[in-house]
Write a protein that holds these residues in place. Structure first.
Motif, PDB file in Angstrom:
ATOM      1  N   ALA A 137       8.050  47.199 -30.915  1.00  0.00           N
ATOM      2  CA  ALA A 137       8.851  47.355 -29.704  1.00  0.00           C
ATOM      3  C   ALA A 137       8.074  48.104 -28.622  1.00  0.00           C
ATOM      4  N   LEU A 138       7.252  49.067 -29.019  1.00  0.00           N
ATOM      5  CA  LEU A 138       6.467  49.816 -28.046  1.00  0.00           C
ATOM      6  C   LEU A 138       5.428  48.928 -27.372  1.00  0.00           C
ATOM      7  N   THR A 139       4.920  47.935 -28.088  1.00  0.00           N
ATOM      8  CA  THR A 139       3.996  46.984 -27.470  1.00  0.00           C
ATOM      9  C   THR A 139       4.673  46.251 -26.324  1.00  0.00           C
ATOM     10  N   ALA A 140       5.927  45.828 -26.534  1.00  0.00           N
ATOM     11  CA  ALA A 140       6.658  45.134 -25.477  1.00  0.00           C
ATOM     12  C   ALA A 140       6.918  46.046 -24.283  1.00  0.00           C
ATOM     13  N   GLU A 141       7.075  47.339 -24.514  1.00  0.00           N
ATOM     14  CA  GLU A 141       7.273  48.280 -23.419  1.00  0.00           C
ATOM     15  C   GLU A 141       5.986  48.543 -22.649  1.00  0.00           C
ATOM     16  N   THR A 142       4.854  48.513 -23.352  1.00  0.00           N
ATOM     17  CA  THR A 142       3.583  48.933 -22.755  1.00  0.00           C
ATOM     18  C   THR A 142       2.864  47.801 -22.037  1.00  0.00           C
ATOM     19  N   VAL A 143       2.987  46.577 -22.548  1.00  0.00           N
ATOM     20  CA  VAL A 143       2.183  45.450 -22.060  1.00  0.00           C
ATOM     21  C   VAL A 143       3.066  44.469 -21.300  1.00  0.00           C
ATOM     22  N   ALA A 144       2.586  43.999 -20.163  1.00  0.00           N
ATOM     23  CA  ALA A 144       3.315  43.003 -19.381  1.00  0.00           C
ATOM     24  C   ALA A 144       3.435  41.700 -20.169  1.00  0.00           C
ATOM     25  N   PRO A 145       4.509  40.931 -19.927  1.00  0.00           N
ATOM     26  CA  PRO A 145       4.734  39.714 -20.725  1.00  0.00           C
ATOM     27  C   PRO A 145       3.559  38.748 -20.730  1.00  0.00           C
ATOM     28  N   ASP A 146       2.864  38.596 -19.599  1.00  0.00           N
ATOM     29  CA  ASP A 146       1.790  37.598 -19.547  1.00  0.00           C
ATOM     30  C   ASP A 146       0.553  38.015 -20.320  1.00  0.00           C
ATOM     31  N   ARG A 147       0.526  39.268 -20.813  1.00  0.00           N
ATOM     32  CA  ARG A 147      -0.654  39.739 -21.551  1.00  0.00           C
ATOM     33  C   ARG A 147      -0.334  40.086 -23.000  1.00  0.00           C
ATOM     34  N   ARG A 148       0.891  39.820 -23.439  1.00  0.00           N
ATOM     35  CA  ARG A 148       1.270  40.249 -24.786  1.00  0.00           C
ATOM     36  C   ARG A 148       0.558  39.455 -25.869  1.00  0.00           C
ATOM     37  N   GLN A 149       0.330  38.163 -25.640  1.00  0.00           N
ATOM     38  CA  GLN A 149      -0.374  37.394 -26.669  1.00  0.00           C
ATOM     39  C   GLN A 149      -1.789  37.926 -26.846  1.00  0.00           C
ATOM     40  N   GLN A 150      -2.453  38.255 -25.737  1.00  0.00           N
ATOM     41  CA  GLN A 150      -3.781  38.850 -25.811  1.00  0.00           C
ATOM     42  C   GLN A 150      -3.720  40.209 -26.513  1.00  0.00           C
ATOM     43  N   ALA A 151      -2.672  40.978 -26.227  1.00  0.00           N
ATOM     44  CA  ALA A 151      -2.529  42.298 -26.850  1.00  0.00           C
ATOM     45  C   ALA A 151      -2.304  42.174 -28.349  1.00  0.00           C
ATOM     46  N   ASN A 152      -1.423  41.260 -28.764  1.00  0.00           N
ATOM     47  CA  ASN A 152      -1.170  41.081 -30.187  1.00  0.00           C
ATOM     48  C   ASN A 152      -2.407  40.576 -30.918  1.00  0.00           C
ATOM     49  N   ALA A 153      -3.196  39.729 -30.247  1.00  0.00           N
ATOM     50  CA  ALA A 153      -4.448  39.274 -30.853  1.00  0.00           C
ATOM     51  C   ALA A 153      -5.418  40.438 -31.024  1.00  0.00           C
ATOM     52  N   ALA A 154      -5.462  41.331 -30.034  1.00  0.00           N
ATOM     53  CA  ALA A 154      -6.338  42.499 -30.148  1.00  0.00           C
ATOM     54  C   ALA A 154      -5.903  43.395 -31.296  1.00  0.00           C
ATOM     55  N   MET A 155      -4.594  43.520 -31.501  1.00  0.00           N
ATOM     56  CA  MET A 155      -4.090  44.318 -32.622  1.00  0.00           C
ATOM     57  C   MET A 155      -4.555  43.729 -33.951  1.00  0.00           C
ATOM     58  N   THR A 156      -4.373  42.428 -34.107  1.00  0.00           N
ATOM     59  CA  THR A 156      -4.731  41.827 -35.398  1.00  0.00           C
ATOM     60  C   THR A 156      -6.241  41.792 -35.597  1.00  0.00           C
ATOM     61  N   LEU A 157      -7.007  41.685 -34.521  1.00  0.00           N
ATOM     62  CA  LEU A 157      -8.463  41.768 -34.653  1.00  0.00           C
ATOM     63  C   LEU A 157      -8.878  43.119 -35.223  1.00  0.00           C
ATOM     64  N   ALA A 158      -8.233  44.178 -34.746  1.00  0.00           N
ATOM     65  CA  ALA A 158      -8.572  45.515 -35.245  1.00  0.00           C
ATOM     66  C   ALA A 158      -8.237  45.649 -36.726  1.00  0.00           C
ATOM     67  N   VAL A 159      -7.055  45.149 -37.108  1.00  0.00           N
ATOM     68  CA  VAL A 159      -6.640  45.258 -38.508  1.00  0.00           C
ATOM     69  C   VAL A 159      -7.561  44.446 -39.417  1.00  0.00           C
ATOM     70  N   ARG A 160      -7.870  43.204 -38.999  1.00  0.00           N
ATOM     71  CA  ARG A 160      -8.733  42.360 -39.829  1.00  0.00           C
ATOM     72  C   ARG A 160     -10.142  42.925 -39.918  1.00  0.00           C
ATOM     73  N   SER A 161     -10.640  43.488 -38.829  1.00  0.00           N
ATOM     74  CA  SER A 161     -11.980  44.090 -38.854  1.00  0.00           C
ATOM     75  C   SER A 161     -12.020  45.269 -39.820  1.00  0.00           C
ATOM     76  N   SER A 162     -10.940  46.051 -39.824  1.00  0.00           N
ATOM     77  CA  SER A 162     -10.861  47.174 -40.760  1.00  0.00           C
ATOM     78  C   SER A 162     -10.853  46.688 -42.201  1.00  0.00           C
ATOM     79  N   THR A 163     -10.115  45.604 -42.447  1.00  0.00           N
ATOM     80  CA  THR A 163     -10.067  45.049 -43.797  1.00  0.00           C
ATOM     81  C   THR A 163     -11.431  44.545 -44.241  1.00  0.00           C
TER      82      THR A 163
END
Length: 422
Positions: A137-163
């Motif tokens: 929910a905080l992601t939706a508050e922080t990031v504008a709608p047109d950039r959320r897909q890019q933001a969610n991709a950046a989140m999963t990139l970080a998690v996968r890189s850590s793995t």
């Protein structure tokens, strides 16, 4: 006759949005989410090292990890309600602090008290569970709608890189640090997750308490209200069913069967290691692709990606060259992120903002909550029916359930109307 000059592109077109990773508020949120993901992944790995060092028994490891899962499932519902009642930032803070407090308790109990470690693991799981819907929910508050897909991709990139890099890094640190110090390091990661993220950029929903003196509903009533909101979106229910089927059947089956087939069919652990690495690398590639790709039928493309996980159990059924297994896992990894990123983005876009955390908690509760059930049933199924029939059923479920979900109304665009899709 004079004519007015044609407007230039700069006069009519809004300036392009800067890359999301240049947004300081998102970077803080990204750092906190990444730290929480790394801490979540690291705990079972470090406890596995404790078993190797004979500081924890295998039975004790199972008990501790089970307690963490139960803590997660119990807290994810409460966290979703709290994150819709109160500030999402405050929920992230307190859940992160709770998980951080569990680290010294785990260190204190190591080699001394499995009971203390079990209680601490339940606390760690509760912190993890409470923060997940709040972060969404905080992601939706922080990031504008047109950039959320890019933001969610950046989140999963970080998690996968850590793995991908985490095992090697943890093994390297274990050569110089003892298990208790590594557990304290996990606590520091949770402190980062708790303290670094900032508040949302003013897009938070207005709470009922702020607009009127109406009495507050009970936790149960508010969670049921979140279920009603989820039911308003047929695409969400269909996607949740498909995701649950793939996790509880496909992922669970391959988790049990891959080590056995790597050992018995190919006579080496290399296939196990290579397949899991290929899955993570594929997921990284999928996240990079979906960060910019906007398919016309976003929901159908996402369900096709989810169905691609079926190639993993399918490859284990057949006496193929091990390279085929590795490629199948890479395809599965690509597909899972082609689903995950649009799925999170659509949820943030379509669900009512004041119910977003509760709907997200329902997502985590069902999809992750049924995964242990799948794991518990797969092993007896393999013993009774054999590995090939079980893998065949699981592969068929991975292909057919997402295909059926794609036929549900509103599933094509992950939206109630086509115009609302990207």
């Amino acid at each position: 006759m004079a004519t007015s000059p044609a407007p230039t592109a700069t006069e009519t077109d809004p300036p392009p949005s800067p890359p999301v990773l240049r947004d300081v508020a998102f970077l803080r949120l990204w750092s906190g989410t990444t730290a929480s993901g790394l801490a979540t992944w690291a705990l079972p790995f470090v406890l596995g090292l404790a078993v190797l060092h004979r500081e924890l028994s295998p039975a004790g490891l199972g008990l501790v990890l089970a307690a963490r899962t139960l803590g997660f499932l119990a807290a994810v519902v409460v966290g979703g309600v709290l994150a819709d009642r109160h500030s999402r930032r405050v929920v992230v803070l307190w859940s992160g602090l709770a998980a951080a407090a569990a680290a010294p308790l785990l260190a204190a109990g190591l080699g001394r008290s499995v009971l203390l470690m079990t209680c601490a693991a339940a606390l760690a799981g509760a912190g993890q569970g409470a923060c997940r819907p709040a972060f969404q929910a905080l992601t939706a508050e922080t990031v504008a709608p047109d950039r959320r897909q890019q933001a969610n991709a950046a989140m999963t990139l970080a998690v996968r890189s850590s793995t991908l890099a985490g095992p090697a890094l943890t093994a390297l640190l274990a050569a110089f640090l003892d298990i208790r110090t590594l557990l304290m390091g996990i606590g520091l990661l949770w402190l980062v997750a708790a303290l670094v993220p900032g508040r949302g950029a003013g897009n938070a929903p207005v709470s009922a308490a702020a607009v009127g003196p109406a009495p507050r509903a009970s936790f149960r009533a508010e969670f049921v209200d979140g279920i009603r909101e989820a039911r308003r979106h047929p695409w969400f229910l269909a996607g949740l069913a498909a995701l649950t089927a793939v996790i509880s059947l496909g992922y669970s089956a391959t988790s049990v069967a891959l080590p056995l087939i790597s050992r018995d069919r190919y006579g080496t652990e290399w296939v196990l290691a290579a397949a899991m690495t290929a899955y993570t690398v594929g997921a990284l590639g999928g996240a990079l692709v979906i960060a910019r790709w906007r398919p016309r039928a976003q929901g159908w493309a996402a369900f096709a990606g989810l169905a691609a996980y079926g190639f993993a159990p399918l490859s284990l059924m057949l006496p193929v060259h091990p390279a085929v297994v590795v490629v199948a896992y890479a395809v599965a990894g690509i597909g899972i992120e082609l689903f995950n990123v649009p799925w999170f983005t659509a949820t943030q876009r379509e669900v009512a903002p004041d119910k977003l955390a509760r709907v997200s908690s329902l997502d985590f509760l069902v999809s992750y909550g049924l995964a242990p059930v799948g794991l518990a049933l797969i092993a007896p199924g393999v013993s009774v029916f054999g590995v090939t029939p079980v893998l065949a059923v699981c592969a068929a479920a991975c292909f057919l359930v997402p295909a059926a979900a794609a036929l549900v109304p509103t599933a094509r665009h992950f939206a109630r109307t086509p115009a609302a899709s990207d």
